[in-house]
Design a protein around this motif. Structure first.
Motif, PDB file in Angstrom:
ATOM      1  N   ARG A 104       0.828  -1.206   0.000  1.00 18.41           N
ATOM      2  CA  ARG A 104       0.000   0.000   0.000  1.00 18.41           C
ATOM      3  C   ARG A 104       0.861   1.255   0.000  1.00 18.41           C
ATOM      4  NH1 ARG A 104      -2.233   4.216   1.840  1.00 18.41           N
ATOM      5  NH2 ARG A 104      -0.430   4.337   3.188  1.00 18.41           N
ATOM      6  N   ARG A 105       1.958   1.198   0.758  1.00 15.60           N
ATOM      7  CA  ARG A 105       2.854   2.363   0.798  1.00 15.60           C
ATOM      8  C   ARG A 105       3.449   2.646  -0.578  1.00 15.60           C
ATOM      9  NH1 ARG A 105       6.606   3.085   6.114  1.00 15.60           N
ATOM     10  NH2 ARG A 105       4.923   3.499   7.596  1.00 15.60           N
ATOM     11  N   TYR A 106       3.811   1.580  -1.281  1.00 19.44           N
ATOM     12  CA  TYR A 106       4.344   1.779  -2.637  1.00 19.44           C
ATOM     13  C   TYR A 106       3.293   2.463  -3.516  1.00 19.44           C
ATOM     14  CZ  TYR A 106       8.827  -0.605  -2.276  1.00 19.44           C
ATOM     15  OH  TYR A 106      10.113  -0.924  -1.972  1.00 19.44           O
ATOM     16  N   PHE A 107       2.072   1.947  -3.450  1.00 14.43           N
ATOM     17  CA  PHE A 107       1.004   2.556  -4.258  1.00 14.43           C
ATOM     18  C   PHE A 107       0.798   4.016  -3.874  1.00 14.43           C
ATOM     19  CE2 PHE A 107      -0.664  -1.991  -4.397  1.00 14.43           C
ATOM     20  CZ  PHE A 107      -0.167  -2.213  -5.678  1.00 14.43           C
ATOM     21  N   GLN A 108       0.806   4.258  -2.582  1.00 12.64           N
ATOM     22  CA  GLN A 108       0.566   5.620  -2.093  1.00 12.64           C
ATOM     23  C   GLN A 108       1.664   6.568  -2.589  1.00 12.64           C
ATOM     24  OE1 GLN A 108      -2.210   6.667  -0.228  1.00 12.64           O
ATOM     25  NE2 GLN A 108      -1.357   8.608  -0.955  1.00 12.64           N
ATOM     26  N   ARG A 109       2.916   6.136  -2.490  1.00 17.58           N
ATOM     27  CA  ARG A 109       4.013   6.980  -2.934  1.00 17.58           C
ATOM     28  C   ARG A 109       3.857   7.288  -4.423  1.00 17.58           C
ATOM     29  NH1 ARG A 109       8.973   4.131  -1.344  1.00 17.58           N
ATOM     30  NH2 ARG A 109       7.813   4.081   0.605  1.00 17.58           N
TER      31      ARG A 109
END
Lengths: 674, 169
Positions: free
Chosen positions: B151-156
């Motif tokens: 999710r963090r990758y997507f968010q970034r």
């Protein structure tokens, strides 16, 4: 102050502790609220639960123009200073709030002053013969001192402490500067309170409402928009935004520029600019009620000039729109739509401008609340909070305020790593672990910035210090934990610690453009010197600090090595214990003595008794200290290196200092630190 | 120094699904009781303790109020700190396949398919959060950590898209 190196492990205690050390008996009803404004300032009281009221000077004026004149021999404050402004524009300081916490390079607005940067600190040159340079902090302190005196006359005695309001949008440097000004004026600053929060407090308590409110605050030099929620006795700031360099003064300047243009003055003199500005302010005020005004401006060669409200509105429209943009951003931050608000409060004299009221009403979809005089509402709120903090039995709300701008650290490539995001409720702390990039790296520069931009150089630089003594470890193995602690005034303390070795450093962030701690102390003492009788008060404070330090050092040593009989034989121990309890008793007696009276001779007697107690304690514990010293030296002869002995001795010294600083007894620790 | 458990501090049950009313109520009540304003004039130790407790309440409230931070915090309590790169206790490394997929997405973005890519990534971020929460509910912390890292990758990725759109071209 570009770099702060703190290498000893005692730093945390020496520096961080004093911010919290203020153990003093409170004086209910003797707290005052000060609205330290860009163009004018006020002081109000609300003693023991009474309704707030602003205080007037001997001539009956409640508003103190925020103007300080250095034109004559004596410093003159307020209306008389204003009267000297046209003649000596460069030696009469007005709107000094815009310079607070700023460096010379930050000053992008126009002003008539000659600025000098001395050691990173901005000063205003207000005199050549004799040479006189004053920092904005000192100028503000003059205003605060005048208001303090006004309050003392009203209260018939000393002020215990003050709540000083600041724009919510003020950053750490500006807040620190304000707090320092308070100290220099001889005030115990209970709390720095955001102006919109103060306004909400004034309204909220009066009406006992629950709901979500927007506070639109357009003062002389600053603009704030805050969204607050009030319920269950708590004021929660949901979001805040604004512009710390936008206000009614800009309206004046825009109109003044227009007047000069109409006079055909391409290159006006300083005097003409100043005349135009003063005329513009008067015109603006009159145009709030009238559609057009006719005036004569002889100094500009303008006779029977007509200025219309439409002209003024066209000039200020871009400025007004900037405030509206900030309002929308604050609503977004709060996660609210305008329709969800329960009310909009107007604060600040500039909200009298009809166009502003119109735009606010359009933006929020409802007419704003204006029951309390917008010039006085902030001072009212500050007075209420000051009354609560002075210890009055007043039903109070708790204020949960926020930090207006994100705090972060510069990392590789100049990128900012945010540690505390804007609008986080204070007090708050946050930690972040950083690592080394090479085995050769034994130091780390910690650069603290405040702002929303991605690159460190686009934000406000708060402090830079270096963490030394990181052990040589393979890349990414060293772990440096940086802790940001924001207190309830939104003032920052940064601590850095290497987790492998525990090397620890702390710095109470002294803004790059602020005065040094030493200078503030010097100014505090100077201001005490001013006030004749306060000389003895200073002596007393110093005697108390000294005695507290010795008591703690001795007690600590007894606690640590007192059980070793060769160091502390029973007889000595008894004598020391007796001297300690006598010293304690002297402290208690002093508090009682001073609480009941403030005459100079009583204060001097109290100081003398503390000094006697300290000298006795020092004399009696001296042999014990000598034996401890001897033991440390002997330990060295038994095979320890010279370095270790020195370290041991240094530790002992540090312990004593630390003890002195963490002493709950020492109330003036932060004013008379080492 | 260890973090106090924010759930205990704020008197709510330690799980992702939250009693919002209780969180708000307890936060306000406890903040009122420990706010430094209530301790002015007391000794420095007491004042410091009040500041520290208030700081923790504020930090805890900020964390628990936010659905993503709350999930990440539960993973942290389970022994995996997503903010750390420690191979044992830090964020799990995403799989090779996942990283390749991210590179493909970036290429599609460069080709100018912004709106569609954006929508897809938003949905993927939501799915990852849901999967992470479901894993937490089952007590599978490692699985939850993997999903939340994704999710963090997507968010970034989304943040970068936003930033590039705001930048004047």
């Amino acid at each position: 102050m570009s770099k702060i190196n703190l290498q000893d492990t005692g730093a945390l205690f020496q520096i961080a502790e004093p911010t919290a050390a203020q153990a003093a008996p409170r004086a209910p009803g003797r707290g005052i609220g000060i609205d330290l404004g860009t163009t004018h300032s006020l002081v109000a009281i609300a003693p023991q639960g009474a309704a707030p009221r602003v205080l007037a000077d001997a001539e009956g004026r409640v508003i103190l123009p925020s103007v300080v004149s250095y034109a004559g021999e004596r410093v003159v404050v307020g209306a008389p200073a204003m009267a000297q402004q046209e003649e000596h524009p460069e030696r009469v300081v007005s709107s000094v709030k815009r310079f607070m916490g700023r460096g010379a390079a930050d000053i992008e607005f126009s002003h008539p002053y000659q600025l000098v940067g001395e050691g990173g600190v901005l000063r205003i040159a207000v005199g050549d013969e004799p040479r006189r340079h004053v920092s904005p902090i000192e100028v503000s302190a003059e205003l605060l001192r005048a208001l303090k005196q006004r309050a003392e006359a009203e209260l018939g005695g000393p002020v215990d402490g003050a709540v000083i309001t600041v724009p919510a949008y003020f950053d750490d440097a500006q807040r620190q500067a304000t707090r320092d000004a308070g100290r220099i004026a001889g005030l115990k600053v209970y709390r720095l309170l955001a102006e919109p929060t103060a306004a909400a407090l004034a309204y909220g308590l009066d009406r006992g409402e629950h709901g979500v409110f927007a506070i639109y605050d357009l003062g002389g030099g600053t603009f704030d928009i805050s969204v607050l929620r009030l319920h269950a006795g708590v004021f929660q700031v949901l979001a805040t935004g604004g512009d710390s360099a936008l206000g009614g003064d800009d309206f004046d300047r825009a109109l003044a520029g227009h007047l000069l243009a109409r006079a055909g003055l391409g290159e006006p003199s300083r005097r003409q600019v100043e005349s135009a500005r003063i005329a513009a302010r008067a015109l603006k005020e009159r145009l709030s009620a009238a559609d057009s005004v006719r005036i004569d401006l002889e100094s500009l060669g303008l006779v029977d000039l007509e200025v219309t409200r439409a002209e003024l509105e066209a000039l200020i429209e871009p400025l007004a729109q900037r405030t509206i943009k900030a309002c929308k951003a604050a609503l977004k931050d709060a996660g609210l739509r305008a329709a969800e608000l329960d009310g909009v409060v107007l604060v600040g004299g500039s909200t009298r401008v009809p166009r502003i009221r119109q735009l606010v009403e359009m933006t929020f979809g409802r007419p704003p609340l204006t029951n309390i005089d917008p010039d006085q509402v902030v001072a009212h709120g500050a007075a209420i909070q000051a009354d609560i903090l002075s210890g009055s039995e007043r039903p109070g709300v708790t204020l949960l305020d926020v930090v207006p701008l994100s705090l972060g650290l510069e990392t590789m490539g100049g990128i900012v790593e945010k540690i505390i995001p804007r609008n986080a409720t204070i007090p708050i702390s946050a930690r972040q672990v950083f690592t080394n990039y090479s085995e050769q790296q034994t130091g780390m520069v910690i650069h603290v910035v405040q702002g929303e931009r991605e690159l460190a150089r686009d934000n406000r630089s708060l402090a830079r210090f270096e963490l030394k003594g990181i052990p040589r470890l393979p890349p990414s193995m060293a772990r440096v934990e940086v802790t940001f602690q924001l207190d309830a005034d939104a003032l920052l303390t940064v601590t850095a610690r290497e987790l492998m070795t525990g090397v620890k450093q702390a710095v109470e962030v002294k803004p790059t453009h602020g005065l040094s701690a030493e200078e503030v102390d010097r100014l505090v003492i100077e201001s005490l010197d001013h006030a004749g009788e306060d000389y003895s008060a200073r002596n007393l404070a110093e005697a108390r600090v000294e005695l507290g330090r010795v008591i703690l050092a001795v007690r600590r040593a007894v606690g640590e090595v007192g059980h070793i009989e060769s160091l502390l034989p029973p007889d000595d121990r008894m004598a020391i214990e007796t001297a300690l309890s006598e010293a304690d008793a002297a402290m208690v007696a002093m508090v009682a003595m001073v609480a009941g009276s403030t005459t100079e001779s009583d204060t001097e007697a109290a100081a003398a008794s503390l000094t006697r107690a300290r000298e006795r304690l020092e004399r009696i514990s001296e042999p014990f200290a000598a034996r401890r010293m001897q033991r440390a030296l002997n330990a060295g002869m038994a095979g320890k290196s010279l370095d270790e002995i020195e370290a041991a001795l240094a530790d002992e010294g540090l312990d004593a200092r630390r003890g002195g600083h963490s002493a709950a007894l020492i109330q003036d620790d932060d004013e008379h630190g080492e | 120094m260890t973090d106090a458990d924010y759930f205990g501090l704020l008197g709510v049950e330690r799980r992702w699904r939250l009693d919002r009313g209780a969180l708000e109520r307890n936060y306000l009540e406890r903040s009122q009781a420990s706010h430094p304003d209530g301790f002015i004039g007391q000794d420095s130790g007491t004042q410091r303790a009040a500041m520290e407790r208030s700081s923790q309440l504020n930090q805890g409230y900020r964390t628990l109020r936010d659905p993503v931070l709350r999930a990440e915090y539960l993973v942290k309590l389970g022994g995996t700190d997503l903010d750390s790169s420690d191979p044992r206790t830090g964020a799990p490394k995403p799989s090779q396949a996942f990283l390749i997929e991210m590179i493909d997405l970036r290429e599609r973005l460069a080709e100018g398919d912004v709106a569609a890519v954006r929508e897809e990534i938003e949905a993927r971020a939501e799915q990852a959060l849901d999967a992470g929460i479901a894993a937490l509910d089952r007590g599978e912390v490692a699985e939850a950590a993997r999903e939340l890292v994704a999710r963090r990758y997507f968010q970034r990725f989304l943040d970068e898209v936003d930033a590039s759109e705001e930048r004047p071209t």
